[in-house]
Every structure is written in C-alpha cells, then in structure tokens.
Write an enzyme that holds these catalytic residues in place. Structure first.
Site, PDB file in Angstrom:
ATOM      1  N   GLU A 244      14.710 -18.773 -10.638  1.00 26.99           N
ATOM      2  CA  GLU A 244      14.545 -17.212 -10.828  1.00 26.99           C
ATOM      3  C   GLU A 244      13.805 -16.823 -12.230  1.00 26.99           C
ATOM      4  OE1 GLU A 244      14.149 -12.923 -10.648  1.00 26.99           O
ATOM      5  OE2 GLU A 244      14.323 -14.568  -9.142  1.00 26.99           O
TER       6      GLU A 244
ATOM      7  N   LYS B  45       9.749 -14.992 -12.476  1.00 23.86           N
ATOM      8  CA  LYS B  45       9.714 -14.098 -13.472  1.00 23.86           C
ATOM      9  C   LYS B  45       8.457 -14.406 -14.471  1.00 23.86           C
ATOM     10  CE  LYS B  45      12.442 -10.996 -12.187  1.00 23.86           C
ATOM     11  NZ  LYS B  45      12.175 -11.632 -10.839  1.00 23.86           N
TER      12      LYS B  45
ATOM     13  N   ASN C  83      -0.856   1.427   6.378  1.00 23.90           N
ATOM     14  CA  ASN C  83      -0.054   0.520   5.817  1.00 23.90           C
ATOM     15  C   ASN C  83       0.120  -0.665   6.791  1.00 23.90           C
ATOM     16  OD1 ASN C  83      -0.096   1.668   3.352  1.00 23.90           O
ATOM     17  ND2 ASN C  83       2.009   2.138   3.479  1.00 23.90           N
ATOM     18  N   GLY C  84       0.205  -1.867   6.506  1.00 30.44           N
ATOM     19  CA  GLY C  84       0.367  -2.776   7.462  1.00 30.44           C
ATOM     20  C   GLY C  84      -0.861  -3.855   7.921  1.00 30.44           C
TER      21      GLY C  84
ATOM     22  N   HIS D 131      13.524 -37.895 -11.514  1.00 33.35           N
ATOM     23  CA  HIS D 131      13.082 -38.541 -10.345  1.00 33.35           C
ATOM     24  C   HIS D 131      11.508 -38.166 -10.241  1.00 33.35           C
ATOM     25  CE1 HIS D 131      16.600 -40.282  -8.882  1.00 33.35           C
ATOM     26  NE2 HIS D 131      17.351 -38.833  -9.254  1.00 33.35           N
TER      27      HIS D 131
ATOM     28  N   CYS E 167       0.895  -1.257   0.023  1.00 36.38           N
ATOM     29  CA  CYS E 167       0.057  -0.320  -0.065  1.00 36.38           C
ATOM     30  C   CYS E 167       0.779   1.139   0.149  1.00 36.38           C
ATOM     31  CB  CYS E 167      -0.813   0.117   1.240  1.00 36.38           C
ATOM     32  SG  CYS E 167      -1.896  -1.620   1.366  1.00 36.38           S
TER      33      CYS E 167
ATOM     34  N   ARG F 280       3.800   0.150  -6.744  1.00 32.85           N
ATOM     35  CA  ARG F 280       3.815  -0.954  -5.588  1.00 32.85           C
ATOM     36  C   ARG F 280       2.582  -2.017  -5.494  1.00 32.85           C
ATOM     37  NH1 ARG F 280       6.961   1.378  -1.272  1.00 32.85           N
ATOM     38  NH2 ARG F 280       5.474   0.476   0.272  1.00 32.85           N
TER      39      ARG F 280
ATOM     40  N   LYS G  35       4.864  -4.361  -4.955  1.00 28.23           N
ATOM     41  CA  LYS G  35       6.470  -4.284  -5.251  1.00 28.23           C
ATOM     42  C   LYS G  35       7.095  -4.596  -3.831  1.00 28.23           C
ATOM     43  CE  LYS G  35      10.387  -3.251  -6.991  1.00 28.23           C
ATOM     44  NZ  LYS G  35      10.932  -4.184  -7.922  1.00 28.23           N
TER      45      LYS G  35
ATOM     46  N   TRP H  26      -3.697  -2.101  -0.926  1.00 22.89           N
ATOM     47  CA  TRP H  26      -3.423  -3.771  -1.476  1.00 22.89           C
ATOM     48  C   TRP H  26      -4.239  -4.506  -0.577  1.00 22.89           C
ATOM     49  CZ3 TRP H  26      -0.713  -7.909   0.250  1.00 22.89           C
ATOM     50  CH2 TRP H  26      -0.611  -9.037  -0.821  1.00 22.89           C
TER      51      TRP H  26
ATOM     52  N   GLU I 188       5.311 -14.433 -12.437  1.00 21.93           N
ATOM     53  CA  GLU I 188       4.911 -13.006 -12.101  1.00 21.93           C
ATOM     54  C   GLU I 188       4.139 -12.111 -13.191  1.00 21.93           C
ATOM     55  OE1 GLU I 188       7.828 -12.062  -8.547  1.00 21.93           O
ATOM     56  OE2 GLU I 188       8.511 -12.016 -10.460  1.00 21.93           O
TER      57      GLU I 188
END
Length: 607
Positions: free
Chosen positions: A484, A488, A103-104, A507, A2, A27, A602, A77, A491
């Site tokens: 990674e 990517k 925020n939080g 396996h 947020c 963000r 973000k 968010w 995302e």
C-alpha cells in the site's frame, strides 16, 4: 471517474452547475462542459459551453447571460479520444436539439459510429458518447422517454446518462446501467448527479437509481421506471454526511485533511460495535448467524487498488484470529479466470465508493453462481451494498482525495472486527478476544500520536524525495503495508516504487539496490524481527539507504520512524499511517497536484 450534474427549476442554473462540477473535481477529469435548455421565448436551440482543462477554464468560457430552465453538466475522464474541447461533454445530435452527458463506456461504439457515418451523419468527436446523442435524436418516438429508451436499446456497455431535448423543455431524462446516478429532491426543483457530493449543499433527500432504471425529472415532480417502461417505486433516503464534510476544513489539500481525520474515523468504525461482556463485536449487518459462520470453510476477499491491499491485511487477520483459510485477489482479474465458486466459501467485496465497476461485476458473477457475498464499503446505498447479501459499512466519512487514506485505515479496522467476530464464534479464546478489543480501543489515540510526528516525517520525505526509485519491503503482516505504501507513493508523487516481501529480496530484487534506490522497510517487533534485521544487513551490504518504520530505532537503518506498539495483529494499521504522510510530503516536496494526481480518478466506474 467522470462526473454528472443536472438541475431543473427556477434558480440561476449555470452557477449552480459549476458549483456541482467543482464538488466532483476530486473524481479526476480532463475537460468539462454545460448544456442549458433556454428560457421560453429565447431564440435558438440548446446552449452549450465546453472546455478542455479545469472547471475554472469552463467558467472563463461561459457566454454572458448564459441562463435556462434546465441544465446538465459534466467533467470527463478520457476513455475514447484525447482531452479536447470537441471530446468534452455534453454531446449534441446533428440537429442541435439533443444534449447528452454520459459516464461509462459504450462497448459497441465503433460499430454504431460506422453505421451513423454510413447514414451520412457527421461525427464531430472521437468519443463513444456522441453516438448516443445521435441515436436519441434519430429515434422515431413521441416522447423523450421513449426516444432515450429506444437509443439505450442499441447500446452495449455501461452508462449513467442525462439527456436534454429542446422539444421537451420541461424535463431531464436520466438512466443508469453500471454507473451511478443519484436524484436529489427539492422544493419545486430537482437535481441529478453521479455523486451525492454535488447535491448535499442543496438537498439531503436522494434516490439512487438501480441498474436498468430510468427517471424523468420535472421541476415539481419525478418518476422512476425500468428501461422496459415499468414503473418503479424508489424511496428517498436521507444523506447522513453534511456539506462541510466535503470541504478542506483549513487544510491545504483533502489528502492532508483526511490523513488527520483518521483518529475520529477509526473511533466511528468502532463505535457501538465492541462487546465487552463476551469479548467480541456486534456486526448486525452481516446477515450471517453463528451456525452459518461456523460453516464457512474459506474466505475470499476481492477489491481493487487500496481495497485489494486492505483485503490482504484482512486475509491475514481472518486466518490468525478465526483460523479460517483466507486470501485476497484483485477483483479486476477474478471473473476472467473462470474461478471455482465454492458454496462453503464466504466472499467479501471491498470498495470505498461501493461503485467500483470491476468489483461490482465480480459480485454479480458470484451471485449468478449462487455464492454468498458480503460487502465492505463506505457509501451507504451504493451498488455493491445493494447487490450483496449483507456486510459492513466502514464509516470513514466522505473521502474526497483521489488517494485513499482514512478509508483504507477504516477498512483494515473493519476487517479486524470481522476477524474477531468470526474467531469468537469459532475457537478464539476469551483472553485473546479481550486482548484484541483492548488493542482496538487504543488505535485512535495511537494514530493521533503518529500524526504528531508529521514534522519529522516531512523532513525525511524531503531527504528521500529525489530518489530515482524506491523499494518497499515487509514480511507477512508487514508486506501488505509495504504494498500500500508503494502504491501511495506512485499515485501521488509519481516516484517509481516497487514492493516485495522482505524474504523475496534476495531472489532477484536485490539487483536493483544502490545508493539511488532507497528501501523503506516495515520492521515490527514481532517474531520475525531478527529475520527483518537480516534483510536490512543485506541491503546495507550493497550500499542501499534504509528508512525503517519500526517500534524501536533500527541500528542498520539510516533513518527510523518509530510508531507505538499495539497487538501484533493490529500493528499493520498503525504502521501504514506514517507511510501515508511520507507519500504526501514527498509529493509536496516535488510540487505535485496532490488531490488530482495525473491520469487517475477516484471512483473507477469503467472496466
């Protein structure tokens, strides 16, 4: 996550706050809102406007002559309650005199909501934040500072908050515990934000609040103090990054811009640190002398998401060059398994923002147990940078896109510097030190060479974009690159992807291979080349398509992206670059919102 923006002064506030919110859009958010303190003589209390959706939706909803002397704004968010107008911040108390942005997460929100409801308070949202507005409004105190302090005393959890009160029109009161709050100092005006990105067009003089710290902002002054009321003396610092750093600079997206900034970014992380005389590097910020470095018996790297993946690369580098046992672990899991904290272990906390809550909480737990913790972060003055015993800044510059690219690469290079530093203190030869230095110097030019192949990589992305799933494989050094790259792709394009060590494919994961599940294989020219080629044979035998990232064309691959060779230890840095472009152009081919991928933020400042 947020975003918070606030202002008190003589400017036209609504446009200024909207501009700040737009600079925080990267963000991640689902709704936005503004509350203004009306000018003296204006009828009514605080004025608010809120909207589900983007900042542009909020702009369209603002009433005419929406002005005031102070204001707070927010991009949300969702954590408690689905995205909606009612759940958007700011939240008001029952009287309409108090407005709060937050925020939080308030951990005891359910209990507080129940108590307020029992007292006859009508709650109009599903959020945890609304309870804070009511607590401030109901606090029996003479000043706004005391009202906010009293309300925060009943809160359990994390917060970065800004509060307006109609009865105290000359001030904004803010507080921090676990979620960033930055003050911006101007001439007869003051700003507050959760990120300096919202401030840099107006001021570069900032103060970052610490946990348990509050501030009162008036147009011509500010003061900081603890939640217990003791005055503090936070000194302003100058933001190094220019406002232009937060613009797209002619690129269609921030992600594309930041991928192409990597040659310059890597040059920055190397600048002034390479020591040709002793075939080592200078890392003065570590606060770790040679005797202490030789006493390290193990290295543990903690990070989340891409930071964790760079930690995997860093662990390999430290083991190879310094011959110290090293491993990486998700910071989000570390503190919940009651880990053994060894005094001879050096802990490294990795975070682009320096504010990632899970990583910060792991740092605080380690410090409580007496561990030595160093930070590897991008943002100067961030919480992790302040809480750790020393560390390295990765100097990537502002990274705006939710999907990390240049910061991931710079962090991997920073780990190479650290590994070389530790290695030369211990048993790494001068010749090997000189070899790694030469490889580091080649990196910016080689990254630029990879980027020049973008057109072909874009064509390959179009060819593979409609796969129902993708497999990413690599061995040893190549496996973190595969992990990674898989992240990517997920995302930014929403294509399902899995990453496995190439040796593990037989396996179990081979069961997934078919023509609709192509495999991206990381195949460097190292001592495992033939084993990697054997993996490609296994995939082809089962009808799988293969896209190889390699130093030479791979005969069994359907397509190969050829990257230049560096020293084997540094090859993972280069082999990750084309896979960033692959994810980007896959998302572009699928029409995704590249800088604002769904459900993501973000800087993850909640648990």
């Amino acid at each position: 996550m947020c975003g918070i923006v606030g202002y008190i002064g003589k400017r036209d506030i609504a446009p200024l706050l909207l501009e700040g919110l737009q600079r925080l859009e990267y963000r991640g958010y689902d709704s936005a809102g503004i509350a203004l303190q009306p000018r003296p003589g204006t009828a009514g209390g605080l004025r608010t406007a809120k909207a589900k959706g983007r900042v542009r939706d909020l702009r369209d909803r603002l009433p005419k002559r929406f002005t005031g002397t102070a204001g707070i704004a927010h991009t949300r968010w969702a954590t408690h309650g689905a995205p909606s107008d009612a759940n958007a911040h700011p939240h008001l108390d029952a009287s309409g005199k108090v407005a709060v942005v937050h925020n939080g997460i308030i951990d005891n929100a359910a209990d507080l909501r129940a108590k307020l409801a029992a007292d006859g308070v009508e709650l109009v949202s599903d959020t945890d934040t609304e309870v804070l507005a009511h607590l401030v409004g109901r606090a029996q105190a003479e000043t706004l500072e005391e009202k906010v302090r009293h309300a925060l005393g009943g809160i359990e959890g994390t917060y970065g908050v800004a509060v307006l009160h109609a009865d105290f029109p000359d001030r904004i009161v803010v507080a921090r515990n676990g979620s960033p709050v930055v003050l911006g100092l101007g001439e007869k005006e003051m700003f507050v934000a959760s990120d300096v990105a919202a401030l840099v067009t107006h001021t570069r003089q900032v103060i970052t609040l610490g946990d348990g710290e509050m501030a009162t902002l008036k147009a011509d002054e500010y003061r900081t103090y603890t939640t217990e009321g003791s005055r503090t003396s936070a000194a302003p610092t100058v933001v190094e990054w220019e406002a232009e750093s937060y613009d797209r600079g002619g690129h269609e997206t921030y992600m594309h811009k930041e991928i192409h900034e990597q040659p310059d970014a890597v040059d920055r992380v190397l600048r002034g640190r390479l020591d040709e005389r002793f075939s080592t590097v200078h890392l003065g910020g570590l606060n770790l002398d040679a005797r202490e470095a030789r006493g390290v018996r193990r290295v543990k790297i903690l990070g989340c998401g891409s930071a964790y993946h760079t930690g995997l690369i860093g662990a390999h580098l430290i083991e190879e060059l310094a011959r110290v046992p090293a491993d990486a672990e998700p910071a989000s899991e570390f503190r919940y398994r009651n880990p053994v904290v060894d005094p001879d272990t050096l802990y490294l906390a990795v975070s682009q923002s320096g504010e990632t809550y899970d990583t910060l909480a792991a740092v605080q737990e380690l410090k409580r147990k007496g561990a030595r913790v160093l930070g590897v972060v991008n943002v100067v003055g961030s919480a992790i940078a302040r809480e750790t015993d020393g560390g390295m800044y990765v100097h990537a510059g502002p990274e705006v896109s939710v999907v990390s690219t240049k910061c991931f690469t710079n962090t991997a290079v920073a780990f190479a510097l650290l590994a070389l530093h530790l290695g030369r203190i211990r048993d790494l030869s001068v010749a090997d030190g000189r070899r790694i230095l030469a490889g580091l110097r080649r990196l910016p030019g080689q990254i630029a060479e990879v980027l020049r192949d973008e057109e072909r990589i874009a064509a390959l992305a179009g060819r593979y974009a409609h796969a129902r799933s993708m497999m990413f494989v690599g061995r040893v050094r190549g496996f973190p690159v595969a992990r990674e790259a898989s992240l990517k792709l997920k995302e930014v394009s929403y294509v399902h992807a899995e990453a496995y060590p190439a040796s593990e494919l037989k396996h179990g994961p081979l069961a997934l291979i078919d023509p609709d599940v192509p495999t991206v294989a990381v195949v460097p020219d190292d001592d495992l080349l033939e084993k990697n080629r054997a993996t490609l044979e296994e995939i082809k035998a089962r009808g799988g398509r293969i896209l190889a990232v390699a130093h030479q064309e791979q005969p069994r691959a359907d397509d190969t992206i050829v990257v230049p060779r560096n020293e084997p230890e540094l090859d993972p840095v280069l082999m990750g670059i084309p896979l960033q472009l692959l994810a980007y152009h896959t998302a572009l081919a699928l029409g995704r919102d590249i800088d604002k991928p769904r459900n993501l933020a973000k800087s993850v400042t909640v648990e």
